[in-house]
Design an enzyme around this catalytic site. Structure first.
Site, PDB file in Angstrom:
ATOM      1  N   SER A  27     -13.763  17.845   9.269  1.00  0.00           N
ATOM      2  CA  SER A  27     -13.749  17.786  10.733  1.00  0.00           C
ATOM      3  C   SER A  27     -13.946  16.363  11.229  1.00  0.00           C
ATOM      4  CB  SER A  27     -14.830  18.712  11.303  1.00  0.00           C
ATOM      5  OG  SER A  27     -16.108  18.361  10.804  1.00  0.00           O
ATOM      6  N   LYS A  51       0.875  13.129 -11.333  1.00  0.00           N
ATOM      7  CA  LYS A  51       1.865  12.708 -12.319  1.00  0.00           C
ATOM      8  C   LYS A  51       2.032  13.715 -13.463  1.00  0.00           C
ATOM      9  CE  LYS A  51       3.027   8.437 -10.945  1.00  0.00           C
ATOM     10  NZ  LYS A  51       4.412   7.918 -10.825  1.00  0.00           N
ATOM     11  N   GLY A 177       5.229   4.548  -4.242  1.00  0.00           N
ATOM     12  CA  GLY A 177       5.274   3.462  -5.215  1.00  0.00           C
ATOM     13  C   GLY A 177       6.680   3.440  -5.777  1.00  0.00           C
ATOM     14  N   GLY A 178       6.878   4.136  -6.906  1.00  0.00           N
ATOM     15  CA  GLY A 178       8.223   4.301  -7.431  1.00  0.00           C
ATOM     16  C   GLY A 178       9.033   5.331  -6.665  1.00  0.00           C
ATOM     17  N   SER A 302      -3.152  11.617  -4.134  1.00  0.00           N
ATOM     18  CA  SER A 302      -2.331  11.524  -5.340  1.00  0.00           C
ATOM     19  C   SER A 302      -3.102  11.417  -6.649  1.00  0.00           C
ATOM     20  CB  SER A 302      -1.369  10.341  -5.218  1.00  0.00           C
ATOM     21  OG  SER A 302      -2.085   9.147  -4.930  1.00  0.00           O
TER      22      SER A 302
END
Length: 312
Positions: A27, A51, A177-178, A302
């Site tokens: 919150s 990944k 990124g890639g 990520s």
């Protein structure tokens, strides 16, 4: 081009091996961002990052004769770990080229999964040269960190899983990124949830994707001096093509905003994430996505592979 059946097959395969990562909310961060955010915690995925999805999909899709010679890749860490673990699970060797400045925690993890590490200078050219030599010596199959279509498809299952958990979302932000996660997410959204907007966020100090997509021409990175080590890589023809067609927009953020975002996630959400994972929040802190004010937004955290601080 990746189609619906590719994602269906990848999702079916990956869920047999991957963790079902949770959704978290905050919150206090909703108030700061002026949006309702669902955080997809891929930091809790195997190898500590999304990944693993792409790696397991790519490795387990190899023909048996090709897989028997092993796999090889170049990576600053998370893809390296993912390929090493996927190869271990498949019972085949993994050869990993890593830059000399890769985080020690990621290097140790790759070795722990049985990956054979070779170091190189911290440039894309050095990575590619080192990989070429490894493949010539071993005959291993190259699992590209972001250009491999099986990898892209696998990464897109993070978004599919997120939408199963939070189907009301109007937009999703991912670090770039890639471009594997971003292109997989954008393509999956276009096929399964065409009303969903996927935005990419990139460090100002590693902005090749922003320059490529805003000029309409694939460019090589000029500098990659960012704390977000997982985003120092570059787009390739496949990710550039997919993102050009499907990404709703891309913005860049400062190093200070990344650090501020990292601190907020650690302190407010009590989640250990790496700098690359904090990049989408940095876009909110710098008001780079004002069109998302008041919206229901997903952010894919990520990864969480970061070394423990050296407390004084």
């Amino acid at each position: 081009m990746i189609d619906t059946q590719d994602f269906v097959a990848a999702h079916r395969l990956i869920r047999r091996y991957a963790n079902l990562t949770p959704i978290c909310t905050s919150s206090s961060l909703d108030a700061i961002c002026k949006a309702e955010i669902a955080w997809k915690c891929e930091s809790f995925q195997k190898v500590g990052a999304f990944k693993f999805r792409g790696a397991i999909n790519a490795v387990f899709s190899l023909p048996k004769e090709e897989a028997a010679r092993g796999v090889a890749t170049h990576s600053s860490g998370n893809h390296a770990q993912a390929v090493a673990l996927a190869a271990k699970m498949a019972g085949i060797p993994a050869h990993i080229v890593m830059p000399e400045n890769a985080p020690p925690v990621k290097v140790a993890a790759v070795k722990g999964y049985g990956g054979k590490v070779r170091f190189c200078s911290p440039t894309l050219e050095a990575r590619e040269a080192g990989l070429k030599k490894v493949i010539e010596e071993t005959g291993a199959a190259f699992i590209h960190p972001s250009e491999n279509l099986k990898v892209i498809t696998g990464q897109g299952t993070a978004l599919l899983e997120l939408l199963e958990q939070a189907p009301e979302l109007e937009a999703v932000l991912v670090p770039v990124g890639g471009g594997g996660l971003a292109s997989g997410s954008a393509r999956a959204a276009a096929l399964f949830h065409p009303g969903l907007k996927v935005y990419g966020v990139e460090p100002e100090q590693a902005d090749d994707a922003w320059r490529s997509l805003t000029t309409g021409k694939l460019v090589r990175p000029e500098h990659t001096d960012t704390i977000a080590d997982g985003l120092r890589t570059a787009l390739g023809p496949n990710t550039f093509s997919i993102l050009s067609q499907h990404l709703a927009g891309i913005v860049t953020v400062s190093e200070q905003a990344i650090l501020d975002a990292l601190r907020l996630i650690w302190e407010r959400m009590k989640l250990v994430v790496e700098p690359s994972a904090a990049v989408p929040l940095a876009a909110f802190l710098e008001n780079k996505v004002p069109e998302l004010t008041g919206k229901r937004v997903g952010i894919i955290l990520s990864g969480g592979n970061v070394s423990f601080p050296e407390w004084s």
